[in-house]
Design an enzyme around this catalytic site. Structure first.
Site, PDB file in Angstrom:
ATOM      1  CG  ASP A   2      43.588  37.191  42.251  1.00  0.00           C
ATOM      2  OD1 ASP A   2      42.714  36.312  42.217  1.00  0.00           O
ATOM      3  OD2 ASP A   2      44.598  37.165  41.531  1.00  0.00           O
ATOM      4  CG  ASP A   6      47.110  43.938  34.642  1.00  0.00           C
ATOM      5  OD1 ASP A   6      47.323  44.659  33.649  1.00  0.00           O
ATOM      6  OD2 ASP A   6      46.061  43.292  34.797  1.00  0.00           O
ATOM      7  CB  SER A  11      41.538  35.461  35.280  1.00  0.00           C
ATOM      8  OG  SER A  11      41.606  36.808  35.685  1.00  0.00           O
ATOM      9  NE  ARG A  68      44.871  46.175  34.979  1.00  0.00           N
ATOM     10  CZ  ARG A  68      43.640  45.742  35.144  1.00  0.00           C
ATOM     11  NH1 ARG A  68      42.647  46.603  35.351  1.00  0.00           N
ATOM     12  NH2 ARG A  68      43.367  44.456  35.081  1.00  0.00           N
TER      13      ARG A  68
END
Length: 399
Positions: free
Chosen positions: A14, A123, A175, A94
């Site tokens: 990505d 996210d 993923s 994050r």
């Protein structure tokens, strides 16, 4: 007009596509920032890949000790577990990535920051709430909410067309996200919640049929709620967690397969491995059991679901999370001691706990003869507790 963008870069599909797409779409310089959070990858190769893909500059920063000390350990002090199983390994990463991203954006005079999170997931929220909390006027670009790609296959086709190296494949398109606390697996072949994950998917934990046939014992020592030593050996925060990951993983500890509720309203299947975090979670609760007052412990447990939810939702830098953290940390000042655990075939069993500040009194707890507790006192105590029940029953009969 946006002239410079700092992209949170992982080196995966990505964000690799995002570098090229951002340059084409915004005609801006793209600075890639890759945080080393213990994902076990060659970040030197990631830097080369980012530059080859079109980044004008790349930041690679080792944040492992800060990550464990200032994010993972405070979260673990709150015993945070989302929906009964998830130890929040991705969620807690994050805020640190976004915080550092904002700091780099300020240093570089960037107009915007960007991330590779999808428009369906959590996210995007975690990144952006952190960015807005730390720099309210920042511009945020979320390519997944703008570009026309609608699947990982379309991303892979674009990457191949532009000569961007990819590691995902059509055969194995799930993923993953890994850091020093855990690894997660989502999507692709895991999207059917009835199907068992492939046995060769796991990376941090041994399958049970390959774990040792003899149990192992370890001791973990805590000071003010934080682990400081394993088997008497003091270590840095990251070093300690890495050591427990190896030990727990060897014994197949820390696997979770769950369907969770994302903040956006979608149910999602996630498979997680959190070996060291699982050991620390169970060990801390064992120390708490002998060092915390009953009502303090019950209060802490009542706060945990809200605290875990705040982290999962991305509110690490919110005033309510900070307020809860202050209360939790004050409670944890008493959590000092050592726990002995038995590890065997995916299980971690507490077999002993001790503390210099233990509230456990064997004289009171014993079923044998003692002279410190008058059992007759319980009669009046019970009658007082029963007053409202008796009154309620009596009055209801009259209605």
């Amino acid at each position: 007009m946006i002239k410079k963008i700092v992209l949170a870069y992982s080196g995966g599909l990505d964000t690799s596509v995002a570098i090229k797409w951002l340059k084409e779409t915004y005609k801006a310089d793209v600075i890639a920032f890759c945080a080393d959070l213990g994902q076990g990858e060659d970040l030197g190769e990631a830097k080369k890949k980012a530059l080859k893909t079109g980044a004008s500059k790349v930041y690679i920063e080792d944040l492992r000790e800060e990550f464990v000390r200032d994010y993972i350990f405070p979260m673990l002090r709150g015993n945070a577990v989302y929906e009964g199983f998830y130890l929040l390994g991705t969620s807690i990463a994050r805020p640190l990535i976004a915080k550092r991203q904002i700091e780099i954006a300020k240093r570089e005079g960037a107009d915007a920051v960007a991330h590779g999170a999808t428009g369906k997931g959590n996210d995007q929220i975690r990144f952006e709430l952190t960015c807005y909390a730390l720099k309210p006027d920042i511009k945020i670009i979320a390519p997944w909410r703008e570009w026309t790609f609608d699947s990982r296959k379309s991303l892979m086709d674009y990457a191949r067309k532009h000569g961007i190296p990819v590691t995902a494949t059509k055969k194995k398109p799930f993923s993953t996200d890994r850091n020093i606390l855990h690894i997660s697996y989502e999507g692709g072949i895991l999207e059917d919640p009835w199907k068992e994950p492939p046995s060769d998917m796991y990376t941090m934990t041994q399958p049970l049929d390959r774990t040792p046939d003899r149990p192992a014992y370890i001791e973990i020592t805590f000071e003010k709620g934080d682990p400081v030593a394993v088997n008497g050996k003091r270590m840095s925060p990251a070093g300690l967690l890495e050591a427990l990951n190896k030990t727990g993983g060897r014994h197949g500890i820390g696997r979770v397969d769950m369907v969770e509720n994302r903040l956006v309203g979608i149910k999602s299947r996630g498979v997680y491995e959190t070996p060291g975090g699982t050991l620390l979670h169970m060990a801390r609760r064992a120390v708490e059991s002998i060092t915390l007052d009953r009502e303090v412990k019950h209060l802490a447990d009542s706060l945990m679901p809200k605290y875990a939810e705040l982290i999962y939702y991305g509110y690490w830098f919110s005033p309510e999370r900070l307020a809860l953290q202050n209360m939790i940390d004050d409670m944890q000042k008493a959590v000092n001691g050592t726990v002995r655990m038995k590890l065997y075939k995916g299980n971690c069993l507490v077999t002993g706990r001790k503390s210099p500040g233990s509230l456990y009194d064997a004289r009171l707890a014993t079923f044998e003869e003692e002279d410190v507790y008058d059992q007759k006192d319980a009669e009046g105590f019970i009658k007082l507790l029963a007053l409202r029940l008796k009154a309620n029953r009596t009055l209801r009969k009259k209605v």
